[in-house]
Design an enzyme around this catalytic site. Structure first.
Site, PDB file in Angstrom:
ATOM      1  N   ARG A  18       0.659  -0.827  -0.167  1.00 61.46           N
ATOM      2  CA  ARG A  18       0.012  -0.025   0.259  1.00 61.46           C
ATOM      3  C   ARG A  18       1.278   1.231   0.053  1.00 61.46           C
ATOM      4  NH1 ARG A  18      -3.307  -1.114   4.963  1.00 61.46           N
ATOM      5  NH2 ARG A  18      -1.965  -3.217   5.372  1.00 61.46           N
ATOM      6  N   LYS A  25       9.239  -0.686   2.656  1.00 60.33           N
ATOM      7  CA  LYS A  25       8.440  -0.178   3.250  1.00 60.33           C
ATOM      8  C   LYS A  25       8.653   0.308   4.763  1.00 60.33           C
ATOM      9  CE  LYS A  25       4.545  -1.725   6.008  1.00 60.33           C
ATOM     10  NZ  LYS A  25       3.818  -1.955   6.465  1.00 60.33           N
ATOM     11  N   GLY A  81       2.992 -15.026   7.385  1.00 58.76           N
ATOM     12  CA  GLY A  81       2.506 -14.734   8.195  1.00 58.76           C
ATOM     13  C   GLY A  81       3.452 -14.051   9.219  1.00 58.76           C
ATOM     14  N   THR A  82       2.595 -13.493  10.275  1.00 58.39           N
ATOM     15  CA  THR A  82       3.485 -13.022  11.619  1.00 58.39           C
ATOM     16  C   THR A  82       4.015 -14.318  12.686  1.00 58.39           C
ATOM     17  OG1 THR A  82       1.625 -12.620  12.257  1.00 58.39           O
ATOM     18  CG2 THR A  82       3.126 -10.595  11.573  1.00 58.39           C
ATOM     19  N   GLU A 154      -8.345 -11.787  14.219  1.00 57.04           N
ATOM     20  CA  GLU A 154      -8.332 -10.662  12.565  1.00 57.04           C
ATOM     21  C   GLU A 154      -8.890 -10.108  12.548  1.00 57.04           C
ATOM     22  OE1 GLU A 154      -5.174  -9.872  12.568  1.00 57.04           O
ATOM     23  OE2 GLU A 154      -4.729 -10.335  14.127  1.00 57.04           O
ATOM     24  N   LYS A 351      32.922  28.167   3.332  1.00 56.18           N
ATOM     25  CA  LYS A 351      32.569  27.301   3.273  1.00 56.18           C
ATOM     26  C   LYS A 351      34.301  26.685   4.388  1.00 56.18           C
ATOM     27  CE  LYS A 351      35.092  24.820   0.741  1.00 56.18           C
ATOM     28  NZ  LYS A 351      36.049  23.936  -0.424  1.00 56.18           N
ATOM     29  N   TYR A 366      31.726  34.655  -1.759  1.00 58.80           N
ATOM     30  CA  TYR A 366      32.596  33.797  -1.941  1.00 58.80           C
ATOM     31  C   TYR A 366      34.001  33.427  -0.865  1.00 58.80           C
ATOM     32  CZ  TYR A 366      33.911  28.717  -1.677  1.00 58.80           C
ATOM     33  OH  TYR A 366      34.406  27.607  -1.479  1.00 58.80           O
ATOM     34  N   TYR A 387      39.619  27.244  -6.181  1.00 56.34           N
ATOM     35  CA  TYR A 387      40.352  25.720  -6.925  1.00 56.34           C
ATOM     36  C   TYR A 387      41.146  26.055  -8.441  1.00 56.34           C
ATOM     37  CZ  TYR A 387      38.571  21.110  -8.608  1.00 56.34           C
ATOM     38  OH  TYR A 387      38.444  19.890  -9.023  1.00 56.34           O
TER      39      TYR A 387
HETATM   40  C1  UD1 Z   1      -0.706  -7.649  12.660  1.00 52.34           C
HETATM   41  C2  UD1 Z   1      -1.663  -8.057  13.519  1.00 52.34           C
HETATM   42  C3  UD1 Z   1      -3.132  -7.580  14.284  1.00 52.34           C
HETATM   43  C4  UD1 Z   1      -2.992  -6.066  14.583  1.00 52.34           C
HETATM   44  C5  UD1 Z   1      -1.649  -5.779  13.632  1.00 52.34           C
HETATM   45  C6  UD1 Z   1      -1.187  -4.412  14.470  1.00 52.34           C
HETATM   46  C7  UD1 Z   1      -1.295 -10.624  12.990  1.00 52.34           C
HETATM   47  C8  UD1 Z   1      -2.218 -11.827  12.576  1.00 52.34           C
HETATM   48  N1  UD1 Z   1      -2.177 -10.017  13.034  1.00 52.34           N
HETATM   49  O1  UD1 Z   1      -1.800  -7.269  11.510  1.00 52.34           O
HETATM   50  O2  UD1 Z   1      -3.629  -8.614  15.273  1.00 52.34           O
HETATM   51  O3  UD1 Z   1      -3.991  -5.965  15.145  1.00 52.34           O
HETATM   52  O4  UD1 Z   1      -0.915  -6.542  13.596  1.00 52.34           O
HETATM   53  O5  UD1 Z   1      -0.143  -3.606  13.605  1.00 52.34           O
HETATM   54  O6  UD1 Z   1      -0.453 -11.084  13.729  1.00 52.34           O
HETATM   55  N2  UD1 Z   1       5.524  -9.370   8.534  1.00 52.34           N
HETATM   56  C9  UD1 Z   1       6.499 -10.204   8.177  1.00 52.34           C
HETATM   57  N3  UD1 Z   1       6.187 -11.341   7.432  1.00 52.34           N
HETATM   58  C10 UD1 Z   1       5.096 -11.873   7.279  1.00 52.34           C
HETATM   59  C11 UD1 Z   1       4.140 -11.173   7.640  1.00 52.34           C
HETATM   60  C12 UD1 Z   1       3.853 -10.108   8.394  1.00 52.34           C
HETATM   61  O7  UD1 Z   1       7.583  -9.596   8.991  1.00 52.34           O
HETATM   62  O8  UD1 Z   1       4.581 -13.245   6.829  1.00 52.34           O
HETATM   63  C13 UD1 Z   1       5.246  -8.225   9.582  1.00 52.34           C
HETATM   64  C14 UD1 Z   1       5.190  -7.004   8.686  1.00 52.34           C
HETATM   65  O9  UD1 Z   1       6.113  -6.535   7.337  1.00 52.34           O
HETATM   66  C15 UD1 Z   1       4.952  -6.239   9.130  1.00 52.34           C
HETATM   67  C16 UD1 Z   1       4.289  -6.618  10.667  1.00 52.34           C
HETATM   68  O10 UD1 Z   1       4.614  -8.037   9.962  1.00 52.34           O
HETATM   69  O11 UD1 Z   1       6.068  -5.753  10.011  1.00 52.34           O
HETATM   70  C17 UD1 Z   1       2.718  -6.643  10.656  1.00 52.34           C
HETATM   71  O12 UD1 Z   1       2.257  -7.268   9.533  1.00 52.34           O
HETATM   72  P1  UD1 Z   1       1.040  -6.577   8.361  1.00 52.34           P
HETATM   73  O13 UD1 Z   1       0.729  -7.498   7.517  1.00 52.34           O
HETATM   74  O14 UD1 Z   1       0.960  -5.352   8.382  1.00 52.34           O
HETATM   75  O15 UD1 Z   1      -0.549  -7.730   9.771  1.00 52.34           O
HETATM   76  P2  UD1 Z   1      -1.682  -6.077  10.230  1.00 52.34           P
HETATM   77  O16 UD1 Z   1      -1.971  -7.212   9.148  1.00 52.34           O
HETATM   78  O17 UD1 Z   1      -1.027  -5.156  10.166  1.00 52.34           O
HETATM   79 CA    CA Z   2       0.078  -3.682   9.722  1.00 52.03          CA
END
Ligand code: UD1
Ligand code: CA
Length: 457
Positions: A18, A25, A81-82, A154, A351, A366, A387
């Protein structure tokens, strides 16, 4: 009381779709520094045993930009995923540690808040939550009848009723590492996004009796994540507002606290006044009774007591002694040292030069690679020709010298103390003390000369 080791895992592998940008980012800047670098600073303040950054998209660039000896890096090849992201860091973590998970896109988090979170993390899962005016997009905190946290759901998996909950997951949590290892091993991706959610560990902690404790963040900005350029701008404004407030609390008069930008460290004395539109970068120190006019850009500089900087001046890598008058429209470049009571006027560039007490360079000049003595007056339009196309050479001007307007001083050259240079001179050889030196062709008048007239056709 925290007795275990502390390991911090920073999640920064997300694409940041986004942001609509080629730059990863977490490398976008808040207050002149990468978003991720704010998070790393916060982690460092906790003096952890390890900081592991999970990187992915555009990762090499992130590693290069933010290389610091305290960091270990782990690549998450696919963003599943996180929970999956934290899993990548597990091989590096100490078994007997507490793991604190931070998000790489949440730059305003305070170390103080993390410390509170760590208090219970030796035994329990400790979770940072926040009340949001608009909770859309965030994981909602589900509490049982006893008021204790039961689970996180979520946004995309939540029922309509659950979506009305305004307490949300900040994404920041801490727990004993050995529990984390066990929980992550049991994660499934059967949810709306097909991802391994770190947030599913909460329900596991409840189930196996580890228990979940939660802390409420002091304000929503502290845990605001950056997902878009709009978020970036909002977080920047929050940061600047806080900085302006801090300055005013220290006694600085800001003509408008909404119109100042601090991108670094700004130290201020008593009775400092700053007009609108000024930008401070790097390390800037301002002594007592300094006044700064509108629209100045000041970076890595020291401004001495009682100095006045008039509008639209640029100061970079310079030290300005006390009771000096700079600008408007002055430009002080790196290596400039104004000892005291200097007057540097409009359209003057300096300078790598030292200008001693009470000397004046007031208009259109200058001065580069020069040493200028005390009480010297440099006339309008004077240029040091430092210079030769290959090398730089120094110009030395002794105390009380007077340089007439529109003089070129071809370096290396010395103007001795008390010397006067006639206006319009090109000085290529040293000028002796207390005498007049000039180099200019004699003025002549041609009698009977007529201006050309326009041709008639
Ligand atoms: C996540 C949380 C949500 C919380 C929100 C707060 C989960 C499943 N959800 O959602 O509960 O309210 O953050 O901001 O944890 N990232 C990785 N690898 C991945 C996915 C994400 O490193 O595979 C990193 C992203 O770079 C980011 C962070 O984890 O820094 C959060 O990921 P993002 O996708 O923004 O999670 P949200 O959907 O915002
Ligand atoms: Ca986020």
């Amino acid at each position: 009381m925290v007795t275990s080791k502390l390991n911090v895992v920073i999640l920064a592998a997300g694409k940041g779709t986004r942001m609509h940008s080629d730059l990863p980012k977490v490398l976008h800047e808040v207050a002149g520094r990468a978003i991720l670098s704010h998070v790393i600073d916060c982690a460092e303040q906790l003096s952890p045993d390890r900081i592991v950054v999970v990187y992915g998209f555009g990762g090499e660039r992130v590693r290069e930009t933010l290389a610091r000896p305290c960091l270990e890096w782990v690549r998450q090849a696919e963003q599943l995923g996180t929970g999956h992201a934290v899993q990548q860091a597990l091989p590096l973590l100490d078994e007997d540690s507490i793991t604190l998970v931070l998000l790489g896109d949440v730059p305003l988090l305070k170390a103080r808040t993390c410390k509170t979170l760590l208090k219970h993390a030796g035994k329990h899962l400790s979770l940072l939550t926040v009340e949001k005016h608009d909770p859309t997009g965030y994981g909602r905190i589900l509490r049982g009848p006893d008021g204790l946290v039961r689970a996180i759901v979520e946004q995309k998996d939540a029922s309509d009723e659950e979506r009305t909950i305004r307490e949300v997951n900040s994404g920041i949590m801490a727990m004993p590492t050995r529990h984390l290892v066990a929980w992550l091993g049991r994660l499934r991706n059967e949810n709306a996004q097909g991802e391994y959610y770190l947030t599913d560990t909460i329900a596991m902690a409840v189930q196996d009796g580890t228990g979940v404790v939660s802390e409420l963040a002091s304000d929503e900005w502290e845990v605001a994540g950056i997902n878009s350029k709009r978020d970036l701008a909002d977080v920047e404004r929050q940061y600047q507002q806080a900085e302006a407030l801090r300055l005013m609390q220290a006694g600085v008069t800001l003509r408008d606290p909404a119109r100042i930008d601090v991108r670094g460290t700004l130290k201020t004395g008593r009775d400092v006044t700053i007009d609108v539109g000024c930008i401070f970068e790097g390390n800037v120190e301002i002594a007592d009774h300094v006044s700064i006019g509108a629209y100045c850009i000041i970076r890595d500089a020291v401004l001495g007591e009682g100095t006045v900087i008039a509008p639209y001046s640029h100061i970079d890598g310079a030290s300005v002694g006390s009771h000096s008058r700079i600008g408007p429209y002055a430009r002080l470049r790196p290596g400039t040292e104004l000892v005291e009571e200097a007057h540097i006027g409009n359209f003057v560039e300096i300078k790598n030069s030292r200008i001693d007490v009470g000397s004046k360079i007031n208009h259109l000049s200058y001065v580069g690679d020069s040493t200028v003595g005390r009480d010297v007056n440099i006339g309008a339009g004077t240029i040091t020709c430092n210079y030769d196309g290959v090398n730089k050479h120094r110009t030395i001007i002794g105390d009380r010298a007077f340089i007439g307007s529109d003089t070129q001083l071809v370096a290396p050259v010395t103007v001795e103390a008390g010397a006067t240079i006639g206006a319009g001179s090109t000085i290529t050889k040293d000028a002796a003390a207390d005498t007049l030196t000039l180099s200019r062709s004699k003025q002549i008048t041609i009698p009977g000369w007529k201006r050309p007239e326009k041709k008639k056709d």
